[in-house]
Design a protein around this motif. Sequence first.
Motif, short mmCIF file in Angstrom:
data_model
loop_
_atom_site.label_atom_id
_atom_site.label_comp_id
_atom_site.label_asym_id
_atom_site.label_seq_id
_atom_site.Cartn_x
_atom_site.Cartn_y
_atom_site.Cartn_z
N PRO A 127 0.82 -1.22 0.00
CA PRO A 127 0.00 0.00 0.00
C PRO A 127 0.85 1.27 0.00
N ALA A 128 1.96 1.26 0.74
CA ALA A 128 2.83 2.43 0.77
C ALA A 128 3.48 2.66 -0.59
N GLN A 129 3.86 1.59 -1.27
CA GLN A 129 4.42 1.73 -2.61
C GLN A 129 3.40 2.35 -3.56
N ALA A 130 2.16 1.93 -3.44
CA ALA A 130 1.09 2.51 -4.27
C ALA A 130 0.93 3.99 -3.95
N ASN A 131 1.07 4.35 -2.68
CA ASN A 131 0.94 5.76 -2.29
C ASN A 131 2.09 6.60 -2.84
N ARG A 132 3.28 6.01 -2.98
CA ARG A 132 4.40 6.75 -3.59
C ARG A 132 4.07 7.11 -5.04
N LEU A 133 3.50 6.15 -5.77
CA LEU A 133 3.12 6.43 -7.15
C LEU A 133 2.04 7.50 -7.21
N MET A 190 12.21 6.18 -2.64
CA MET A 190 11.79 5.54 -1.39
C MET A 190 10.98 4.28 -1.67
N ARG A 191 10.20 4.32 -2.73
CA ARG A 191 9.38 3.17 -3.11
C ARG A 191 10.24 1.95 -3.41
N GLU A 192 11.42 2.17 -3.94
CA GLU A 192 12.29 1.07 -4.37
C GLU A 192 13.30 0.63 -3.32
N ARG A 193 13.34 1.30 -2.19
CA ARG A 193 14.40 0.99 -1.23
C ARG A 193 14.21 -0.41 -0.64
#
Length: 264
Positions: A127-133, A190-193
């Motif tokens: 969900p956090a990765q989706a929020n970064r996008l 940050m999404r890819e870390r």
Amino acid sequence: MKSIKLSNGRTIAYSEAGSGQPIVVLHGYCGSHRYWDEVVPLLASRGRVIAPDLRGHGESSTGEGIYSMEALADDIAALLDELEIPKANLFGHSLGGYAALAFAEKYEERLAAFGLVHSTTYPDSEPAQANRLKAAETIRAEGVAAFVEGLIPKLFAPDHRASMPEKLKKAIEIGYETSPDGAIGCALGMRERPDRTAVLESLKVPVLLLAGELDEVIPPEKRFPVTKDNVTQILLPNVAHMGMVEDPKAFADAIHLFLDDSRG
């Protein structure tokens, strides 16, 4: 403010105060060196405090693309090279903590002590990765100002949003100074870390984990990922994700205590 051109061609802006042991503080996402305005004078009694603007933030140079945490770490290493600092006490807030972890993984020999401030070793959840996008899309469509006006209040404790209007306003205005490329690039970086818990587990230097009791960004289960003899865990009461702004004295006192203990 000072600025310096790095060996990689980028320009990094930074503030500096005090003398003695180097203390480097890295700000969070859509922040700048100004996040530390009230803390730097308190820390400057103990050392040479350097507060850079991360790539794409504040007065530092920007550019298109994904800003990996490793790239931000390389910027800090290059800055230390230019300032002829072989070792530093490095503290990273939020995004700055992710960059500091990447630094610790790549340049451990350059650490005198290490601190994660309102940050975590864990990667983004799905969900956090989706929020970064979503953040990147919002910035492209609506600009940085609209984005930070939605983001920054969530970083303060609910009561402080009403009781600290001037501090909240200043933090939002600092956010306005973030370049669109910087805000998008760091969101995607940050999404890819990766998970860097193992980096923290392997560090031999003194480590500080400093968390806010009311932090809604870093939940309790992610605040203290490692328990070891060289790790100090401090929970600041009555602050959220912006301890250096919400309670600068308690924040600085925690770092003073840690540095005193780490020197034995």
